[in-house]
Design an enzyme around this catalytic site. Structure first.
Site, PDB file in Angstrom:
ATOM      1  N   LEU A  45      21.560  46.586  29.048  1.00  0.00           N
ATOM      2  CA  LEU A  45      20.867  45.394  29.538  1.00  0.00           C
ATOM      3  C   LEU A  45      19.578  45.804  30.248  1.00  0.00           C
ATOM      4  CD1 LEU A  45      23.859  43.334  30.975  1.00  0.00           C
ATOM      5  CD2 LEU A  45      23.028  43.527  28.616  1.00  0.00           C
ATOM      6  N   ARG A  52      12.431  43.129  42.838  1.00  0.00           N
ATOM      7  CA  ARG A  52      12.477  43.831  44.125  1.00  0.00           C
ATOM      8  C   ARG A  52      11.717  45.156  44.113  1.00  0.00           C
ATOM      9  NH1 ARG A  52      18.861  43.205  44.785  1.00  0.00           N
ATOM     10  NH2 ARG A  52      18.650  42.747  42.568  1.00  0.00           N
ATOM     11  N   GLU A 195      30.108  36.669  42.408  1.00  0.00           N
ATOM     12  CA  GLU A 195      28.795  37.166  42.810  1.00  0.00           C
ATOM     13  C   GLU A 195      28.574  36.922  44.300  1.00  0.00           C
ATOM     14  OE1 GLU A 195      26.575  38.970  40.755  1.00  0.00           O
ATOM     15  OE2 GLU A 195      28.552  38.971  39.829  1.00  0.00           O
ATOM     16  N   ASN A 210      31.684  45.275  41.662  1.00  0.00           N
ATOM     17  CA  ASN A 210      31.499  45.411  40.218  1.00  0.00           C
ATOM     18  C   ASN A 210      30.277  46.288  39.987  1.00  0.00           C
ATOM     19  OD1 ASN A 210      31.018  45.001  37.469  1.00  0.00           O
ATOM     20  ND2 ASN A 210      29.993  43.027  37.840  1.00  0.00           N
ATOM     21  N   ARG A 373      -6.298  73.634  35.835  1.00  0.00           N
ATOM     22  CA  ARG A 373      -6.306  72.367  35.089  1.00  0.00           C
ATOM     23  C   ARG A 373      -5.898  72.616  33.633  1.00  0.00           C
ATOM     24  NH1 ARG A 373     -12.090  70.678  36.359  1.00  0.00           N
ATOM     25  NH2 ARG A 373     -11.630  69.101  34.778  1.00  0.00           N
ATOM     26  N   ALA A 463     -25.350  91.081  41.495  1.00  0.00           N
ATOM     27  CA  ALA A 463     -24.980  90.001  42.423  1.00  0.00           C
ATOM     28  C   ALA A 463     -26.052  88.921  42.392  1.00  0.00           C
ATOM     29  CB  ALA A 463     -24.820  90.557  43.829  1.00  0.00           C
TER      30      ALA A 463
HETATM   31  C1  UD1 Z   1      24.987  42.442  38.363  1.00  0.00           C
HETATM   32  C2  UD1 Z   1      26.377  41.814  38.344  1.00  0.00           C
HETATM   33  C3  UD1 Z   1      27.083  42.141  39.648  1.00  0.00           C
HETATM   34  C4  UD1 Z   1      27.125  43.637  39.844  1.00  0.00           C
HETATM   35  C5  UD1 Z   1      25.730  44.239  39.723  1.00  0.00           C
HETATM   36  C6  UD1 Z   1      25.838  45.735  39.696  1.00  0.00           C
HETATM   37  C7  UD1 Z   1      26.247  39.791  37.035  1.00  0.00           C
HETATM   38  C8  UD1 Z   1      26.193  38.320  37.068  1.00  0.00           C
HETATM   39  N1  UD1 Z   1      26.279  40.386  38.205  1.00  0.00           N
HETATM   40  O1  UD1 Z   1      24.266  41.833  39.410  1.00  0.00           O
HETATM   41  O2  UD1 Z   1      28.397  41.626  39.644  1.00  0.00           O
HETATM   42  O3  UD1 Z   1      27.687  43.946  41.103  1.00  0.00           O
HETATM   43  O4  UD1 Z   1      25.099  43.832  38.510  1.00  0.00           O
HETATM   44  O5  UD1 Z   1      24.577  46.337  39.709  1.00  0.00           O
HETATM   45  O6  UD1 Z   1      26.277  40.374  35.970  1.00  0.00           O
HETATM   46  N2  UD1 Z   1      19.664  41.566  32.920  1.00  0.00           N
HETATM   47  C9  UD1 Z   1      19.299  41.113  31.674  1.00  0.00           C
HETATM   48  N3  UD1 Z   1      19.046  39.792  31.512  1.00  0.00           N
HETATM   49  C10 UD1 Z   1      19.143  38.917  32.528  1.00  0.00           C
HETATM   50  C11 UD1 Z   1      19.519  39.375  33.808  1.00  0.00           C
HETATM   51  C12 UD1 Z   1      19.783  40.704  33.970  1.00  0.00           C
HETATM   52  O7  UD1 Z   1      19.188  41.892  30.734  1.00  0.00           O
HETATM   53  O8  UD1 Z   1      18.902  37.715  32.304  1.00  0.00           O
HETATM   54  C13 UD1 Z   1      19.898  42.984  33.086  1.00  0.00           C
HETATM   55  C14 UD1 Z   1      18.993  43.596  34.125  1.00  0.00           C
HETATM   56  O9  UD1 Z   1      17.794  44.070  33.524  1.00  0.00           O
HETATM   57  C15 UD1 Z   1      19.831  44.727  34.672  1.00  0.00           C
HETATM   58  C16 UD1 Z   1      21.257  44.207  34.515  1.00  0.00           C
HETATM   59  O10 UD1 Z   1      21.195  43.173  33.561  1.00  0.00           O
HETATM   60  O11 UD1 Z   1      19.680  45.889  33.918  1.00  0.00           O
HETATM   61  C17 UD1 Z   1      21.799  43.670  35.826  1.00  0.00           C
HETATM   62  O12 UD1 Z   1      20.979  42.629  36.242  1.00  0.00           O
HETATM   63  P1  UD1 Z   1      20.652  42.376  37.767  1.00  0.00           P
HETATM   64  O13 UD1 Z   1      19.791  41.193  37.873  1.00  0.00           O
HETATM   65  O14 UD1 Z   1      20.198  43.618  38.408  1.00  0.00           O
HETATM   66  O15 UD1 Z   1      22.115  41.976  38.253  1.00  0.00           O
HETATM   67  P2  UD1 Z   1      22.673  42.047  39.703  1.00  0.00           P
HETATM   68  O16 UD1 Z   1      22.220  40.861  40.450  1.00  0.00           O
HETATM   69  O17 UD1 Z   1      22.412  43.372  40.270  1.00  0.00           O
HETATM   70 CA    CA Z   2      20.988  45.376  39.610  1.00  0.00          CA
END
Ligand code: UD1
Ligand code: CA
Length: 512
Positions: A45, A52, A195, A210, A373, A463
């Site tokens: 993902l 942040r 969450e 999680n 360099r 020199a």
């Molecule tokens: C998520 C989990 C949370 C867990 C945490 C661990 C969910 C709802 N929550 O929260 O339970 O404790 O990870 O780090 O899953 N991403 C997508 N598409 C989106 C949103 C996110 O691809 O629409 C990807 C982000 O790029 C990231 C990952 O999913 O790589 C997690 O997303 P993030 O927004 O960081 O989730 P957390 O709020 O940290």
């Molecule tokens: Ca995260």
């Protein structure tokens, strides 16, 4: 429960990369020799925004030990030898996709639509798998870079052994703020994941979190994803809701804690990025120590994953080794030295130096206070000394540029000595030109070589010479005006100054 991970940073580094060529272009990561697991797919993902980080660069492209965050995750995925790797992208999609294609050309890249949330991302990811795929799907986040293949293999084994619909990798944290909490039944079984934003007071007190890493059985995941919605505090489709739905449907769901929580640490801001970098660096340094490298101050020594060091290399405090730098046996580096994509020969000594894309030969010495360099090539037993800058220059075996010089677009033969304070004037404002200095040349102090110019073998220069014309082999070149001493000038023209008084005293002494 996954076996406690013995982190072998060296092995991992070796597995994931081949060393870069001198050009600095990364060659593809090496594939390991295991058989492909036809029942395994990994979905990474990486569509989230990473707000942040407060960065113009996508979060997953921020670098950790010289590799983008997502590169770490892809390398780990590759080690599992899955039949399919799918990366889900959206935010800064083109930049992220380009890096994925570069690092893992065989990965499928799919786009998440405007519906937000990890659940939606996984729906997108699943769409890239063959419709009939009914194996296991590992879900990992692109921003959890220290998760290693051993931990994931342990999770997959546990999932398969337990025949659950989902096995969640959890972690026990002292401070669980921000994470989804693992809610267990009175009997200790996994109930659901809640969450942070949606948690009740009592749930917020839970310290088992999680990690965002899961193994799902594909069919069960597909079946439940259709039922999740955006009725929650974030208005997102939560993947985590699938866990509760599966349990309600009577399926078995499990959560297995990781051996050490840092393994699943997510990178959401620069503080976490720095923490992870420190953690990974400590492992890398330790790996090299075990491999025979002396590191005087591990906490003050930084080594990228792609670097390669031989036995009996010695690293002094303040050494930063980046890119695919290769350091041969017995070389001594530091203190306060940065080497980026360099090659250092056996027993070379490099002190207080900044070098990029430079090659330093065996037994050569560099620094203190040298700036090498790109394109610097110092041959065996050569020397680039104090306050010397070099660029695109080859300095032959045993040749020395010991003090206070700029050497650019230059070739020096063997066993030559370039005098202190020498400048190669390689740029006329329009063109760069080359200086060619032969072998066994002795050039005088404070020369300027106005390129293009050639100095023949065995030649000398006086020199202060400004060398504008070629010097034939064996000649002495000298073009400084003859010196004239105007006797008594100071007393006549600077009367009353301390210099005049001193001069008068000196001439009185001579006459006495
Ligand atoms: C998520 C989990 C949370 C867990 C945490 C661990 C969910 C709802 N929550 O929260 O339970 O404790 O990870 O780090 O899953 N991403 C997508 N598409 C989106 C949103 C996110 O691809 O629409 C990807 C982000 O790029 C990231 C990952 O999913 O790589 C997690 O997303 P993030 O927004 O960081 O989730 P957390 O709020 O940290
Ligand atoms: Ca995260």
């Amino acid at each position: 429960m996954p076996a406690r991970v013995q982190w072998d940073a060296r092995g991992r580094a070796a597995q994931r990369t081949e060393r870069l060529g001198r050009s600095g272009i990364r060659s593809p990561m090496r594939h390991n020799k295991n058989m492909t697991d036809q029942n395994l797919a990994v979905i990474v993902l990486a569509a989230g925004q990473g707000t942040r980080m407060k960065s113009s660069k996508p979060k997953v492209l921020h670098s950790l030990a010289g590799i983008p965050l997502i590169g770490h995750v892809l390398a780990t995925a590759r080690e599992l030898d899955p039949a399919y790797v799918v990366a889900v992208v959206r935010h800064e999609r083109d930049a992220v996709a380009a890096v994925i294609v570069d690092l893992m050309p065989e990965a499928f890249i799919v786009d998440q639509d405007e519906v937000p949330g990890t659940g939606r991302a996984v729906e997108a990811g699943l769409s890239a798998l063959p419709a009939g795929f009914s194996g296991d799907v590992v879900i990992v986040s692109g921003d959890v870079p220290l998760l290693n293949a051993a931990t994931l293999s342990g999770l997959i084994a546990s999932h398969r052994h337990g025949s659950a619909s989902v096995t969640v990798l959890s972690a026990h944290l002292d401070d669980a703020t921000g994470y989804g909490r693992i809610v267990r039944t009175a009997e200790g079984a996994l109930d659901r994941i809640v969450e942070q934003k949606d948690a009740a007071e009592s749930e917020l007190a839970i310290t088992e979190i999680n990690s965002g890493t899961y193994v799902f059985s594909a069919d069960d995941l597909r079946a439940q994803l259709g039922y999740i919605n955006t009725n929650n505090a974030s208005g997102e489709k939560y993947l985590t809701d699938v866990v509760g739905l599966l349990r309600e449907s009577g399926a078995e769901v499990r959560a297995v804690p990781v051996s050490e929580s840092w393994i699943v640490g997510g990178i959401n801001d620069r503080i976490q990025l720095a923490d992870a970098a420190k953690r990974l660096n400590a492992l890398i340094v330790r790996g090299w120590q075990l491999a025979g490298v002396t590191v005087l101050d591990p906490s003050n020594t930084w080594i990228d994953l792609q670097a390669t060091l031989a036995e009996d290399v010695e690293l002094l405090p303040g050494t930063i080794i980046t890119g695919p730098t290769v350091i041969a046996r017995g070389a001594k580096i530091g203190p306060d030295t940065s080497l980026e994509s360099c090659e250092i020969g056996e027993d070379a000594v490099v002190r207080r130096t900044d070098a990029t894309l430079a090659v330093i030969g065996a037994r050569a010495t560099v620094g203190p206070f040298a700036y090498l360099r790109p394109g610097t090539y110092l041959d065996e037993d050569g020397k680039i000394g104090t306050f010397v800058e070099t660029k695109n220059s080859r300095i032959g075996a045993g040749s020395k540029v010991p003090h206070l010089s700029y050497i650019g677009d230059t070739t020096v033969g063997v066993q030559s000595n370039v005098g202190a304070g020498t400048i190669t004037a390689n740029y006329d404002g329009v063109n760069k030109s080359a200086t060619v200095i032969g072998s066994h040349v002795r050039s005088g102090s404070h020369n300027v070589f106005v390129a293009p110019v050639r100095i023949g073998d065995g030649a000398y220069t006086g020199a202060g010479t400004v060398v504008r014309k070629d010097v034939p082999a064996g000649a002495l070149a000298i073009n400084v005006a003859p010196q004239r001493n105007m006797t008594g000038w100071v007393e006549a023209n600077r009367a009353g100054t301390a210099a005049a008084v001193a001069a008068a005293a000196a001439s009185a002494e001579v006459t006495d």
